[in-house]
Design a protein around this motif. Sequence first.
Motif, mmCIF file in Angstrom:
data_model
loop_
_atom_site.group_PDB
_atom_site.id
_atom_site.type_symbol
_atom_site.label_atom_id
_atom_site.label_comp_id
_atom_site.label_asym_id
_atom_site.label_seq_id
_atom_site.Cartn_x
_atom_site.Cartn_y
_atom_site.Cartn_z
ATOM 1 N N MET A 188 0.844 -1.204 0.000
ATOM 2 C CA MET A 188 0.000 0.000 0.000
ATOM 3 C C MET A 188 0.873 1.245 0.000
ATOM 4 O O MET A 188 2.058 1.180 0.315
ATOM 5 C CB MET A 188 -0.876 0.039 1.262
ATOM 6 N N SER A 189 0.237 2.362 -0.294
ATOM 7 C CA SER A 189 0.972 3.620 -0.220
ATOM 8 C C SER A 189 1.201 3.994 1.247
ATOM 9 O O SER A 189 0.552 3.464 2.149
ATOM 10 C CB SER A 189 0.192 4.734 -0.928
ATOM 11 N N GLY A 196 0.485 6.763 2.870
ATOM 12 C CA GLY A 196 -0.656 7.425 3.502
ATOM 13 C C GLY A 196 -1.722 6.449 3.972
ATOM 14 O O GLY A 196 -2.241 6.561 5.087
ATOM 15 N N ILE A 197 -2.045 5.476 3.124
ATOM 16 C CA ILE A 197 -3.072 4.490 3.473
ATOM 17 C C ILE A 197 -2.579 3.597 4.608
ATOM 18 O O ILE A 197 -3.305 3.334 5.564
ATOM 19 C CB ILE A 197 -3.446 3.629 2.246
ATOM 20 N N SER A 198 -1.344 3.132 4.527
ATOM 21 C CA SER A 198 -0.841 2.244 5.577
ATOM 22 C C SER A 198 -0.714 2.987 6.906
ATOM 23 O O SER A 198 -1.007 2.414 7.958
ATOM 24 C CB SER A 198 0.497 1.620 5.176
ATOM 25 N N TYR A 199 -0.340 4.270 6.876
ATOM 26 C CA TYR A 199 -0.239 5.032 8.119
ATOM 27 C C TYR A 199 -1.624 5.267 8.725
ATOM 28 O O TYR A 199 -1.795 5.193 9.939
ATOM 29 C CB TYR A 199 0.460 6.367 7.885
ATOM 30 N N ALA A 200 -2.629 5.540 7.888
ATOM 31 C CA ALA A 200 -3.994 5.748 8.387
ATOM 32 C C ALA A 200 -4.523 4.477 9.051
ATOM 33 O O ALA A 200 -5.128 4.529 10.131
ATOM 34 C CB ALA A 200 -4.901 6.172 7.239
ATOM 35 N N ILE A 201 -4.283 3.331 8.431
ATOM 36 C CA ILE A 201 -4.729 2.061 9.009
ATOM 37 C C ILE A 201 -3.965 1.769 10.296
ATOM 38 O O ILE A 201 -4.553 1.352 11.299
ATOM 39 C CB ILE A 201 -4.568 0.919 7.987
#
Length: 75
Positions: free
Chosen positions: A36-37, A39-44
């Motif tokens: 994943m990018s 941003g997406i992995s950090y949000a999760i």
Amino acid sequence: MTKAGGNTDRRAFWYVVFLSAMFMSLMFMSRGMKTMSVGISYAIWTAVGALSTIVAGRILYHEGISWNVDSAPLF
């Protein structure tokens, strides 16, 4: 460290639990970033951390879960 109290063995146990959780957290985030990018992995990663904190507070400290916030107004 109120859960650990004064017992040295118990305190060491909670340090090991904390360090293991930190290591696993970063390990799972780095694995997620492979597919994943950032941003997406950090949000999760952040959402899972927040939910884990809520669950731990509920189980370990018997805290209530509520959407009501009783705080002073900002202005």
